[in-house]
Design a protein around this motif. Structure first.
Motif, PDB file in Angstrom:
ATOM      1  N   SER A 249       0.812  -1.223   0.000  1.00  0.00           N
ATOM      2  CA  SER A 249       0.000   0.000   0.000  1.00  0.00           C
ATOM      3  C   SER A 249       0.843   1.268   0.000  1.00  0.00           C
ATOM      4  N   PHE A 250       2.142   1.137  -0.245  1.00  0.00           N
ATOM      5  CA  PHE A 250       3.011   2.313  -0.237  1.00  0.00           C
ATOM      6  C   PHE A 250       4.261   2.028  -1.056  1.00  0.00           C
ATOM      7  N   TYR A 251       5.016   3.107  -1.299  1.00  0.00           N
ATOM      8  CA  TYR A 251       6.334   2.992  -1.922  1.00  0.00           C
ATOM      9  C   TYR A 251       7.394   3.211  -0.851  1.00  0.00           C
ATOM     10  N   GLU A 252       8.405   2.390  -0.874  1.00  0.00           N
ATOM     11  CA  GLU A 252       9.512   2.530   0.072  1.00  0.00           C
ATOM     12  C   GLU A 252      10.644   3.299  -0.597  1.00  0.00           C
ATOM     13  N   LEU A 253      10.923   4.488  -0.080  1.00  0.00           N
ATOM     14  CA  LEU A 253      12.001   5.343  -0.584  1.00  0.00           C
ATOM     15  C   LEU A 253      13.200   5.161   0.334  1.00  0.00           C
ATOM     16  N   ARG A 254      14.321   4.773  -0.246  1.00  0.00           N
ATOM     17  CA  ARG A 254      15.519   4.469   0.549  1.00  0.00           C
ATOM     18  C   ARG A 254      16.683   5.323   0.068  1.00  0.00           C
ATOM     19  N   PHE A 255      17.325   6.006   1.020  1.00  0.00           N
ATOM     20  CA  PHE A 255      18.496   6.836   0.726  1.00  0.00           C
ATOM     21  C   PHE A 255      19.685   6.261   1.491  1.00  0.00           C
TER      22      PHE A 255
ATOM     23  N   LYS B 272      25.996   6.038   2.514  1.00  0.00           N
ATOM     24  CA  LYS B 272      27.298   5.387   2.372  1.00  0.00           C
ATOM     25  C   LYS B 272      27.784   5.438   0.936  1.00  0.00           C
ATOM     26  N   VAL B 273      26.854   5.489  -0.012  1.00  0.00           N
ATOM     27  CA  VAL B 273      27.238   5.587  -1.426  1.00  0.00           C
ATOM     28  C   VAL B 273      27.992   6.884  -1.682  1.00  0.00           C
ATOM     29  N   LEU B 274      27.496   7.962  -1.101  1.00  0.00           N
ATOM     30  CA  LEU B 274      28.184   9.253  -1.254  1.00  0.00           C
ATOM     31  C   LEU B 274      29.589   9.188  -0.681  1.00  0.00           C
ATOM     32  N   LEU B 275      29.708   8.578   0.505  1.00  0.00           N
ATOM     33  CA  LEU B 275      31.027   8.488   1.142  1.00  0.00           C
ATOM     34  C   LEU B 275      31.979   7.637   0.309  1.00  0.00           C
ATOM     35  N   ASP B 276      31.476   6.519  -0.200  1.00  0.00           N
ATOM     36  CA  ASP B 276      32.333   5.633  -0.988  1.00  0.00           C
ATOM     37  C   ASP B 276      32.801   6.298  -2.276  1.00  0.00           C
ATOM     38  N   LYS B 277      31.936   7.073  -2.902  1.00  0.00           N
ATOM     39  CA  LYS B 277      32.278   7.693  -4.181  1.00  0.00           C
ATOM     40  C   LYS B 277      33.203   8.897  -4.018  1.00  0.00           C
TER      41      LYS B 277
ATOM     42  N   GLY C 228      28.805   4.230  11.570  1.00  0.00           N
ATOM     43  CA  GLY C 228      27.399   4.346  11.934  1.00  0.00           C
ATOM     44  C   GLY C 228      26.475   4.788  10.825  1.00  0.00           C
ATOM     45  N   LEU C 229      27.018   5.074   9.630  1.00  0.00           N
ATOM     46  CA  LEU C 229      26.138   5.454   8.522  1.00  0.00           C
ATOM     47  C   LEU C 229      25.222   4.292   8.163  1.00  0.00           C
ATOM     48  N   LYS C 230      23.960   4.585   7.975  1.00  0.00           N
ATOM     49  CA  LYS C 230      23.020   3.543   7.578  1.00  0.00           C
ATOM     50  C   LYS C 230      21.959   4.157   6.665  1.00  0.00           C
ATOM     51  N   PRO C 231      21.304   3.342   5.866  1.00  0.00           N
ATOM     52  CA  PRO C 231      20.259   3.868   4.975  1.00  0.00           C
ATOM     53  C   PRO C 231      19.104   4.462   5.773  1.00  0.00           C
ATOM     54  N   MET C 232      18.473   5.476   5.173  1.00  0.00           N
ATOM     55  CA  MET C 232      17.275   6.085   5.752  1.00  0.00           C
ATOM     56  C   MET C 232      16.099   5.754   4.847  1.00  0.00           C
ATOM     57  N   THR C 233      14.962   5.513   5.472  1.00  0.00           N
ATOM     58  CA  THR C 233      13.797   5.045   4.728  1.00  0.00           C
ATOM     59  C   THR C 233      12.589   5.928   5.005  1.00  0.00           C
ATOM     60  N   ALA C 234      11.841   6.234   3.952  1.00  0.00           N
ATOM     61  CA  ALA C 234      10.565   6.941   4.075  1.00  0.00           C
ATOM     62  C   ALA C 234       9.523   6.168   3.280  1.00  0.00           C
ATOM     63  N   TYR C 235       8.264   6.325   3.683  1.00  0.00           N
ATOM     64  CA  TYR C 235       7.176   5.596   3.042  1.00  0.00           C
ATOM     65  C   TYR C 235       6.210   6.586   2.397  1.00  0.00           C
ATOM     66  N   LEU C 236       5.959   6.400   1.108  1.00  0.00           N
ATOM     67  CA  LEU C 236       5.115   7.289   0.320  1.00  0.00           C
ATOM     68  C   LEU C 236       3.801   6.572   0.009  1.00  0.00           C
ATOM     69  N   ARG C 237       2.697   7.169   0.442  1.00  0.00           N
ATOM     70  CA  ARG C 237       1.383   6.602   0.170  1.00  0.00           C
ATOM     71  C   ARG C 237       0.597   7.561  -0.718  1.00  0.00           C
TER      72      ARG C 237
END
Length: 485
Positions: free
Chosen positions: A59-65, A68-73, A83-92
């Motif tokens: 019933s929603f879209y999971e948006l994941r940011f 760590k990708v920025l740091l690696d690049k 301690g960097l970890k992905p952040m998640t938001a839910y779009l309904r």
């Protein structure tokens, strides 16, 4: 801090849709479409590495940011993070084309930066943060959103100094309402509790700053959101170019003109309650400290106002002699404005004369002309809205304006009014304490001379209308000083 986080989230979500979208069934194809729009301006290697991903759920879209990708690049070896970890938001998606946005996350990041002068260590912790809002793709902003956090803490340590800062609970609410087809009214209010900061350095020693809470109130009326959207996307679409094509430059000029005045009014007020500042001299305090700014847009007569105030300031015990402590104000205010700035004229001149297809947009003379346009006639007008101080033994206010000419230091004029109440109380206090402070005797004599030049302002107040001409002549209540006659 929360306001910045919400604005960052809105800026990212702005790329989800450049026009209203009808509510759709949750589907993998739509998730891919949202992801493509979100990553439109990102480098392909960051897209491939999964900096931003969108997946369809029931019933929603999971948006994941994934930061760590920025740091690696951008890894250079100078920065180390834990301690960097992905952040998640839910779009309904909703039936009216808006999106319900929900997020519930936390931060606990530690890191080191190796610099020539030594290693800097830092940490950034948020125990919990929750976002619940409604995002409208048409306005590219939240129609309403609430952001709540619990315990924010930051620290930074270098070989020469260290800083730690924290808040307890914080809550922010933002909203946007369409005023018409092209403008918005935007507001943001918030409370940040239990602020504490400690600064330690070789030069200043140890300073501890605290406040029970900060109240924040920001509003922008009449924001030209439609044309600003077009302007932002034009810039983003051409960031990769060394210079604009003629058609793109013409479009940029058109949008610059159409964007004016950008907004009708902007106000911001921040009030800190029960403020303390601890130093090696002792602890200074105040019941409240406030700060405010106001601006009426990029107009032909722009007015930029700012000010601050303090209520019941309190110095460390024994820092001031008793006679001086009696002169401390219970309330002091300083509010002024820089008025009559022709910022719109400067923008229009830029649009008329700049060549956005070349590295140097304006000639040297054209750059100077913009400065002349901003200050019509070379004059800068300073308006004193409220400069005042009050205590049990005095109440003094100053209002009026001053005109200065930055390119002609000798040319200036002023027209201000000083109003004073409790005049006799002030003189009596100074005379009573003249034995302890001889300068008080001179001050009381000067005030008595001033009283002879005052006009009756009613309700027991005296006033002095002070006019200073460009020729240096001074008038008090319309009368020249004796030595000028």
């Amino acid at each position: 801090m929360m306001r910045k986080q919400i604005l960052m989230a809105s800026a990212a979500l702005a790329l989800v849709s450049a026009s209203p979208a009808l509510a759709q069934e949750i589907s993998p194809s739509e998730a891919e479409s949202i992801q493509q729009r979100l990553t439109r301006y990102l480098p392909q290697d960051m897209i491939d590495a999964g900096l931003i991903t969108v997946k369809a759920a029931t019933s929603f879209y999971e948006l994941r940011f994934d930061p760590k990708v920025l740091l690696d690049k951008t890894k250079s070896g100078m920065v180390k993070l834990e301690g960097l970890k992905p952040m998640t938001a839910y779009l309904r998606p909703s039936a009216d084309g808006t999106y319900r946005i929900e997020a519930n996350d936390s931060f606990d990041i530690k890191g080191d930066v190796d610099l020539p002068e030594g290693r800097n260590s830092f940490s950034y912790v948020i125990d919990s943060m929750k976002l619940d809002g409604v995002y409208d793709p048409e306005i590219l902003y939240f129609t309403s959103a609430d952001w709540v956090t619990r315990k924010i803490a930051f620290s930074s340590t270098s070989p020469k100094d260290s800083v730690t800062a924290s808040f307890g609970e914080t809550a922010m609410h933002v909203s946007a309402e369409k005023k018409d087809a092209s403008t918005l009214d935007i507001s943001s209010t918030g409370v940040m509790k239990a602020f504490a900061e400690t600064i330690t350095s070789d030069q200043s020693g140890r300073v501890e700053i605290g406040a029970d809470k900060l109240d924040i109130d920001v509003s922008m009326d009449g924001a030209r959101y439609k044309v600003m959207q077009d302007l932002v996307f034009l810039v983003l679409d051409n960031l990769h170019k060394q210079r604009l094509e003629a058609s793109e430059a013409a479009r940029l000029k058109e949008l610059l003109r159409a964007a004016l005045p950008v907004f009708d009014n902007l106000t911001e007020t921040i009030r800190a309650s029960n403020v303390t500042v601890g130093t090696d001299k002792g602890t200074f305090g105040a019941e409240a400290v406030d700060y405010n700014v106001a601006m009426n847009g990029i107009a032909h007569s722009t007015r930029f106002g700012f000010g601050f105030g303090v209520e019941k300031p309190k110095p460390p015990a024994g820092l001031l002699p008793a006679a001086y402590e009696g002169l401390l104000p219970e309330r002091a205010t300083f509010r002024m404005a820089v008025a009559d700035l022709d910022l719109a004229g400067a923008v229009k001149y830029l649009a008329d004369h700049a060549d956005f297809t070349k590295p140097k947009l304006l000639t040297d003379e054209e750059e100077k002309e913009i400065g002349r346009i901003v200050l019509p006639g070379g004059a800068m007008t300073l308006e004193f809205e409220d400069v005042s101080a009050a205590s049990p033994i005095y109440d003094v206010h100053l209002t009026g304006k001053m005109t200065v000419y930055p390119d002609d230091k000798e040319r200036h004029s002023a027209d201000v009014t000083i109003t004073m109440r409790d005049f006799d109380k002030t003189v009596t206090y100074l005379q009573k304490n003249a034995g302890a402070v001889p300068e008080f005797a001179q001050a009381s004599f000067g005030l008595l001379m001033m009283k002879g030049l005052a006009r009756d302002a009613g309700n027991g107040a005296q006033a002095w209308d002070l006019t200073v001409g460009e020729d240096g002549k001074v008038l008090i209540n319309g009368r020249p000083l004796p030595f000028q006659q």
